[in-house]
Design an enzyme around this catalytic site. Sequence first.
Site, PDB file in Angstrom:
ATOM      1  N   ASP A  80      46.452  27.461  45.480  1.00 46.02           N
ATOM      2  CA  ASP A  80      46.723  28.905  45.505  1.00 46.02           C
ATOM      3  C   ASP A  80      47.606  29.274  46.708  1.00 46.02           C
ATOM      4  OD1 ASP A  80      46.375  31.498  44.654  1.00 46.02           O
ATOM      5  OD2 ASP A  80      44.383  31.751  45.517  1.00 46.02           O
ATOM      6  N   GLY A 186      41.861  41.547  48.490  1.00 45.82           N
ATOM      7  CA  GLY A 186      40.854  42.213  49.309  1.00 45.82           C
ATOM      8  C   GLY A 186      40.235  43.387  48.580  1.00 45.82           C
ATOM      9  N   VAL A 238      39.768  35.699  41.658  1.00 48.33           N
ATOM     10  CA  VAL A 238      38.747  36.429  42.426  1.00 48.33           C
ATOM     11  C   VAL A 238      38.372  35.606  43.652  1.00 48.33           C
ATOM     12  CG1 VAL A 238      36.463  37.514  42.394  1.00 48.33           C
ATOM     13  CG2 VAL A 238      37.786  37.390  40.280  1.00 48.33           C
ATOM     14  N   ASN A 239      38.359  36.255  44.793  1.00 45.80           N
ATOM     15  CA  ASN A 239      37.938  35.572  46.018  1.00 45.80           C
ATOM     16  C   ASN A 239      37.001  36.457  46.852  1.00 45.80           C
ATOM     17  OD1 ASN A 239      37.654  33.776  48.079  1.00 45.80           O
ATOM     18  ND2 ASN A 239      39.795  33.678  48.657  1.00 45.80           N
TER      19      ASN A 239
HETATM   20  P1  13P Z   1      40.668  38.930  45.959  1.00 42.67           P
HETATM   21  O1  13P Z   1      40.311  38.333  47.262  1.00 42.67           O
HETATM   22  O2  13P Z   1      41.091  40.340  46.040  1.00 42.67           O
HETATM   23  O3  13P Z   1      39.612  38.725  44.939  1.00 42.67           O
HETATM   24  O4  13P Z   1      41.972  38.148  45.435  1.00 42.67           O
HETATM   25  C1  13P Z   1      41.923  36.771  45.289  1.00 42.67           C
HETATM   26  C2  13P Z   1      43.226  36.185  44.952  1.00 42.67           C
HETATM   27  O5  13P Z   1      44.070  36.806  44.339  1.00 42.67           O
HETATM   28  C3  13P Z   1      43.454  34.794  45.364  1.00 42.67           C
HETATM   29  O6  13P Z   1      44.706  34.327  44.985  1.00 42.67           O
END
Ligand code: 13P
Length: 288
Positions: A80, A186, A238-239
């Site tokens: 990523d 975020g 999603v992270n």
């Molecule tokens: P979020 O941290 O907003 O979920 O986004 C994650 C992301 O797009 C990682 O590439």
Amino acid sequence: MKTLREVIQEARERRVAIGHFNVSNLEGFHAVVGATRELDLPVIIGVSEGERDFFGLDELVSLVKLYREKHGITIFANADHSYSFERVQDAIDAGFDMVIFDGVKLSHDENIEVTKKCVEYAKASGRDIIVEAELGNIGQSSKVLEDVPEGVATSEKFLTSVEDAKAFVEATGVDALAPAVGNMHGILKGGKNPEINTERIAEIEKATGVPLVLHGGSGISDEDFRTAIKAGISVVHVNTELRIAFKDGLETSLAANKDDIAPYRYMKPALEAMKAKTIEKLELFNGQ
Ligand code: 13P
């Protein structure tokens, strides 16, 4: 076992989305694998530059292959947000199934040039690797934010235009595109992130003909997800929400068991909380 290209194409035709979940450590990996196993759905494990430095490139690739080949799980590894050609090269050499070159901070011409180089390197590997690129600013940090980052919003001037997206895909030959459609990395403190421009998603998908990826999947309403996926989003990242679940789970566990020094016990609630969040998102992305 289906290839990632086939899995994405199938999702695209069925108007569902593949969940892409970022992990930093083995517990996070097991949380995502646990969710995937429970629902029997395909999944992409993502690691940013920082996450993959902590996890280990070879370690992640070996684990993904193990679960795919030995346990029959439809799971893939994505490098990523790689900010240089060298980072993409390292990930391809290590055996990743997918790479993302993020040249948003470069000039438009440089972004095209390096993205093209990544596409050529992936092709020369002889493996079927998905190369994704970014077009438009969606911020950078998977964390809790006070405000919407500058230059990120749903207003016209910040959105990826249909013409730019089409020209970029044609010039680079990328397999997938991550546009700026109001999404941001975020989550806003105490609130919901800006709305997603689903009309723009549909227009870009039609004009480019490639699968679209929605980054910044935290803080987006369920309804926005449903319409964005129907409009043409085939992968959702999603992270932040997973990081929050993991940390909250760990804090609660440590507070409740102050004398416990066994990591396999006090880490478990963190893993379970991240797994539960992953299940919730996978069900949503797959229309369940
Ligand atoms: P979020 O941290 O907003 O979920 O986004 C994650 C992301 O797009 C990682 O590439």
